[in-house]
Enzyme design. Structure first.
Site, PDB file in Angstrom:
ATOM      1  N   CYS A  79      40.840  47.492  31.610  1.00  0.00           N
ATOM      2  CA  CYS A  79      40.333  47.176  32.953  1.00  0.00           C
ATOM      3  C   CYS A  79      39.728  45.771  32.996  1.00  0.00           C
ATOM      4  O   CYS A  79      40.457  44.787  32.995  1.00  0.00           O
ATOM      5  CB  CYS A  79      39.343  48.241  33.415  1.00  0.00           C
ATOM      6  SG  CYS A  79      39.033  48.198  35.201  1.00  0.00           S
ATOM      7  N   HIS A 167      42.320  53.221  32.848  1.00  0.00           N
ATOM      8  CA  HIS A 167      41.349  53.711  31.870  1.00  0.00           C
ATOM      9  C   HIS A 167      41.947  54.856  31.044  1.00  0.00           C
ATOM     10  O   HIS A 167      42.001  56.000  31.498  1.00  0.00           O
ATOM     11  CB  HIS A 167      40.084  54.198  32.573  1.00  0.00           C
ATOM     12  CG  HIS A 167      39.264  53.096  33.161  1.00  0.00           C
ATOM     13  ND1 HIS A 167      38.252  52.477  32.460  1.00  0.00           N
ATOM     14  CD2 HIS A 167      39.315  52.493  34.368  1.00  0.00           C
ATOM     15  CE1 HIS A 167      37.711  51.528  33.213  1.00  0.00           C
ATOM     16  NE2 HIS A 167      38.340  51.513  34.379  1.00  0.00           N
ATOM     17  N   GLU A 169      40.606  56.235  28.527  1.00  0.00           N
ATOM     18  CA  GLU A 169      39.538  57.099  28.017  1.00  0.00           C
ATOM     19  C   GLU A 169      39.196  58.247  28.960  1.00  0.00           C
ATOM     20  O   GLU A 169      38.587  59.240  28.553  1.00  0.00           O
ATOM     21  CB  GLU A 169      38.282  56.267  27.734  1.00  0.00           C
ATOM     22  CG  GLU A 169      37.569  55.702  28.959  1.00  0.00           C
ATOM     23  CD  GLU A 169      38.126  54.373  29.450  1.00  0.00           C
ATOM     24  OE1 GLU A 169      37.399  53.665  30.169  1.00  0.00           O
ATOM     25  OE2 GLU A 169      39.283  54.048  29.112  1.00  0.00           O
TER      26      GLU A 169
END
Length: 510
Positions: A79, A167, A169
């Site tokens: 990002c 993202h 994660e």
């Protein structure tokens, strides 16, 4: 450790989730602020740049010196990290014309790329940004796009430098874990050998070298963290460890005696100290949550200091501090994240205690602590205990604290937890407890009007406490719990159930 990953934190709310995802791959990682790079990068095999609330176009944009990283070791920008690598290396980042937040699907995936192995067109990813990469940086090669984000992933030719606008994660990115594995294992060559057994071996050896022949004092709480810390230290230094279990009068019903007996059965050198009256006196008339925490912390240190004086030549204080404690109190290793609330076991000791601090679990999340405990053979009933706040029931009693209120809440809590255990729900819930509210309500018992206290029940599911969802307990179970509380606990005539998630609410009410 020579096989670890460095995560540079630019202040993203998701930075700790990156660490969790990496740890799930059995790879050890550390988070450092973007402006406090380690003096040596020799022990790191790869670097990940986190997201950020900042814009790379802003005057206050985080701007670290990556000259010893980019092009010299595997690097992944996430990002903001992806925008940073573009903006300052010949590309263009501009405000996005479309809303780029939430779920998206990859519409283009470059073929024959190790980085994207196992990831196909249609894979869901999670976006969270207001700027977008208009032009790739010098040497940039497009790897993936979505319908609204043309440059969703790219690499720098001739380098092991990769960047993604989404993202990985976040669990909404369905192939995020696969992507991280591709980068860390297949590209960076990190060996996924960070297991509970490996952690125990490494930590025990480190503790032996760190402590030597000196004595250590540890404050046991009855919780998972301090218990695992005690067993680790016991394995490392044996009789040099002196444990103190303080009853602050704010524990659950019968908890002090029951847990003390368990500890003695484990072979730990534990002294029980009943300081209930002292803590209640320190809390008298105090209603502010932070001041209650500080009063409890001050009383604990005073009691602990007095007891530590009885252990001759003690030079270390061990604590069961874990990663979320550190993150919520002072942010990850001093990074730019906001402080949420103070924690009782973070922030150091007064100078007069003259004790060095050792925290064997400081870099572990709660689920990792449990896995480490299991690898050492700790009783599952101890490891499976729900987290319990250091200040105890004091922060589950909203308002001032009295012995009467503590006694009421202990009874309510015992009924609640007892029902969860008997119904099989206890092990399905990450944390549960009751909160005594500072309100009274009208009720009817035996045709007579009552005006008594209200309690709120809280049960959440979580992995590490960083985020949590409320548990949808069966109505029939809630009905039984409510009836039992009202019928058996004098002074309570109303029960409510908390259906707030974290965020925006915290798990505890104070």
């Amino acid at each position: 450790m020579q096989n670890k990953v460095l995560i540079l934190d630019f202040g993203s709310q998701y930075t700790q989730l990156i660490a969790r995802r990496v740890r799930e791959l059995n790879i050890y990682c550390e988070i450092k602020p973007y402006n406090k790079l380690p003096e040596s990068l020799d022990t790191f095999k790869a670097v990940i740049l986190s997201g950020s609330p900042h814009s790379v176009r802003g005057e206050d944009a985080p701007h670290p010196d990556l000259s010893e990283i980019k092009g010299k070791m595997p690097l992944l920008g996430v990002c903001y990290g992806a925008q940073y690598l573009a903006h300052f290396k010949g590309g263009e980042v501009a405000p996005s014309n479309t809303r780029e937040y939430g779920r998206a699907n990859l519409s283009f995936v470059a073929e024959n790329e190790i980085f994207l192995s196992g990831i196909e067109v249609g894979s869901q990813v999670w976006m969270s940004h207001s700027d977008t990469i208009k032009t790739l940086p010098t040497g940039g090669s497009l790897l993936a796009s979505t319908h609204d984000v043309a440059n969703a992933a790219y690499k720098i030719e001739g380098e092991d430098t990769y960047a993604i606008q989404f993202h990985p994660e976040v669990y909404h990115s369905t192939d995020g874990k696969q992507l991280l594995e591709n980068f860390l294992v297949k590209i960076a060559g990190v060996v996924p050998d960070w297991t509970p057994d490996a952690f125990v071996e490494e930590t025990v050896n480190r503790l032996k070298n760190q402590i030597g022949s000196e004595k250590v004092i540890l404050g046991l709480s009855g919780g998972v963290d301090s218990t695992v810390a005690a067993v680790l230290l016991h394995k490392a230094i044996g009789a040099q460890l002196h444990c103190i279990f303080v009853n602050n009068g704010l524990l659950r019903k019968n908890e002090f005696d029951e847990v003390l007996e368990q500890y003695h059965g484990m072979g730990l050198n534990v002294k029980g100290v009943d300081a209930s009256a002292r803590f209640l006196q320190a809390l008298a008339g105090e209603a502010d949550p932070e001041r209650k925490r500080k009063a409890i912390g001050k009383a604990f240190i005073e009691v602990f200091d007095a007891e530590s004086q009885l252990v001759e030549d003690a030079t270390w204080l061990a604590q069961g501090t874990i990663y979320p404690d550190v993150i919520e109190s002072v942010s990850a290793t001093g990074g730019p994240s906001a402080t949420i609330k103070s924690h009782h076991n973070v922030g150091g000791l007064p100078d007069y205690m003259k004790l060095k601090v050792v925290e064997p679990l400081r870099m572990l999340f709660k689920d990792e602590v449990r896995r480490v405990g299991a690898s050492m053979g700790i009783d599952p009933s101890l490891l499976g205990r729900h987290p319990f706040p250091g200040p105890g029931l004091a922060i589950r009693i909203l308002g001032d604290i009295t012995a009467e209120k503590v006694a009421i809440l202990q009874e309510v809590d015992a009924v609640f937890i007892g029902h969860l255990k008997r119904s099989g729900w206890y092990d399905k819930v990450w944390q549960a407890g009751a909160i005594l509210l500072p309100v009274q309500s009208v009720g009817v018992m035996g045709d007579e009007r009552t005006y008594e206290k209200c309690v709120a029940l809280r049960a959440v599911e979580s992995t590490d406490g960083m985020t949590a969802d409320w548990v949808n307990l069966p109505y029939e179970l809630l009905q039984k719990i409510s009836n039992d509380i009202i019928n058996k606990v004098k002074g309570v005539n109303r029960v409510v159930y908390d259906i707030s998630s974290k965020p925006p609410a915290t798990i505890e009410w104070e």
